[in-house]
Motif scaffolding. Sequence first.
Motif, PDB file in Angstrom:
ATOM      1  N   LYS A 189      -5.931  12.708  43.834  1.00 24.77           N
ATOM      2  CA  LYS A 189      -5.803  12.145  45.178  1.00 24.77           C
ATOM      3  C   LYS A 189      -6.279  10.688  45.171  1.00 24.77           C
ATOM      4  O   LYS A 189      -7.367  10.393  44.655  1.00 24.77           O
ATOM      5  CB  LYS A 189      -6.617  12.942  46.191  1.00 24.77           C
TER       6      LYS A 189
ATOM      7  N   ASN B 143     -10.708  10.647  49.422  1.00 22.90           N
ATOM      8  CA  ASN B 143      -9.539  11.242  50.059  1.00 22.90           C
ATOM      9  C   ASN B 143      -9.756  12.752  50.155  1.00 22.90           C
ATOM     10  O   ASN B 143      -9.768  13.458  49.144  1.00 22.90           O
ATOM     11  CB  ASN B 143      -8.290  10.928  49.238  1.00 22.90           C
TER      12      ASN B 143
ATOM     13  N   GLY C 121      -7.791  14.908  51.456  1.00 22.37           N
ATOM     14  CA  GLY C 121      -6.556  15.647  51.262  1.00 22.37           C
ATOM     15  C   GLY C 121      -6.110  16.436  52.473  1.00 22.37           C
ATOM     16  O   GLY C 121      -5.037  17.040  52.460  1.00 22.37           O
TER      17      GLY C 121
ATOM     18  N   TRP D 118      -6.044  15.212  55.967  1.00 25.59           N
ATOM     19  CA  TRP D 118      -5.338  14.369  56.923  1.00 25.59           C
ATOM     20  C   TRP D 118      -5.091  15.130  58.213  1.00 25.59           C
ATOM     21  O   TRP D 118      -4.005  15.166  58.765  1.00 25.59           O
ATOM     22  CB  TRP D 118      -4.025  13.831  56.324  1.00 25.59           C
TER      23      TRP D 118
ATOM     24  N   GLY E 114      -8.190  11.331  56.934  1.00 22.22           N
ATOM     25  CA  GLY E 114      -8.360  11.987  55.649  1.00 22.22           C
ATOM     26  C   GLY E 114      -9.256  11.262  54.675  1.00 22.22           C
ATOM     27  O   GLY E 114      -9.209  11.533  53.481  1.00 22.22           O
TER      28      GLY E 114
ATOM     29  N   ASN F 202      -1.191  11.094  51.218  1.00 26.45           N
ATOM     30  CA  ASN F 202      -1.153  12.522  51.546  1.00 26.45           C
ATOM     31  C   ASN F 202      -0.263  13.326  50.608  1.00 26.45           C
ATOM     32  O   ASN F 202       0.036  14.488  50.857  1.00 26.45           O
ATOM     33  CB  ASN F 202      -0.723  12.739  52.998  1.00 26.45           C
TER      34      ASN F 202
ATOM     35  N   ASP G  24       2.907  13.462  49.730  1.00 25.93           N
ATOM     36  CA  ASP G  24       4.158  14.071  50.167  1.00 25.93           C
ATOM     37  C   ASP G  24       5.359  13.466  49.451  1.00 25.93           C
ATOM     38  O   ASP G  24       6.503  13.772  49.781  1.00 25.93           O
ATOM     39  CB  ASP G  24       4.321  13.932  51.681  1.00 25.93           C
TER      40      ASP G  24
ATOM     41  N   LEU H 134       0.488   6.303  57.607  1.00 27.37           N
ATOM     42  CA  LEU H 134       1.142   7.387  56.887  1.00 27.37           C
ATOM     43  C   LEU H 134       2.649   7.293  57.060  1.00 27.37           C
ATOM     44  O   LEU H 134       3.154   7.126  58.173  1.00 27.37           O
ATOM     45  CB  LEU H 134       0.652   8.739  57.398  1.00 27.37           C
TER      46      LEU H 134
END
Length: 443
Positions: free
Chosen positions: A61, A79, A81, A83, A93, A413, A415, A434
């Motif tokens: 992360k 972080n 993780g 969020w 986060g 995050n 993704d 984000l």
Amino acid sequence: MILSAANANGRAQNPDPPLFQTPRIFASVRTSGTDCHNEVVNTATYPEGLVVANLVGNDSKPDVAVVNPATWNVSVLRNTGTWKATPLGIPCGLEPIAGSPFSIEDHIPVRDIDAVDMDADLDLDLVLPVYSLITSAFRVAILKNNGGTFGTPEFIDLPADMNSAVAVLVDDFNVDGRKDVVVAGSKTSGTQQKARAVLLRGLATSGYATTVFDVSPTFPTSSGTSLTKGDIRQPTIPGRLDVVMGTDANKMLVLINDPPQGNNIFLPSEQDSVGTQGIAFGKFKGQQLYAELAVGNASAFDEWKVFHANAVGDFTSTAITDDYRLWDGTHDATNPWGVAVGYFNPDKKADVVVACSTGWPCNTGEPTHGGVAVFVGKGDVGGTFLAPGALFCTDPNSNASPKPRYVKVSDMNQDGFDDIVVTNTDDGTVCVLLNAYLASGGY
């Protein structure tokens, strides 16, 4: 808010539909204060430079380290993780690790920072230029990472005649298995301040050998302000990264690393540019062999530029640059500072984000906040960007100007899409934007 872009001749770029639609694609995250249930309080005090990397937990992360010159320390934010959403609907986060912020023993951190494994223990250490209150000299500090804690710093001396040391960059530039450090700053030459780059080459035994790259007498009064690294030309020796130093004058110093230059590693070249506080490598043209630079144009106050290199690493001989104005039709976004290159959608074409510390208000009637401007690369033959770009507030809850300055790009995050991390210098916060591409169902 929407920005417009113009090319070097003032003509508008191809007005394709913008890929970023405020506020659908990026969501602002305030990472300090009550918006995060006080999880991240006193994140930073007048934060400046930052680095985003996996500093804690070896969990892949990306964490954040922030330089706080006003309080003489460095904040490290883990972080989490998660969020998760707060009562105000704002995800959060990041949280400070134990012991943060970390002081640097009678030294003032200047403003930039890098993260790299300096001692081959698989933990990323923090490297930053500092000013010694004891010796009144500039040095490089190394905060060793011991499993997610940062202890007593180690120091590398810079030449005694340095009168500034602003930016830092670390890599194994000569591919010998040892880390080398490049610092951008200046020295006094006669009655003038002149930009200077310093190479600290890692030695086989221990310590560093110093090589100084001073600019010529005809170089304008200046200081080195920023550094970026990448392969400028199609390399004959893969892995040998070149370095470009931006300055606050209308010049840049290009350090070519291929072919090798012995112990000096680099061959310096002074080239025309614009005064800048931010510079980043990218490849914006389709099928382009040679690198390009995204540069915040502090000389013009309301634009950023792209410089295109040729086969010998010259960014200016072809006189091809593209100018992109930071403007929403009513207000100018001004004082472009940090610049970063990322990939904000699935097209695998490089995009650019510029942090502007002053200018337009977030909302009508509010103070001029500043913010970040996102330009989506088309990856075409001309290396152009979709226009208009999109503008995002970095602290919509602030009643004063947060003054966003330094910006980095990373998938916070996890993704699969790059997010934006920026320091708000005047309100002491770190903002995470984000990427909401997946949440919005695509474009």
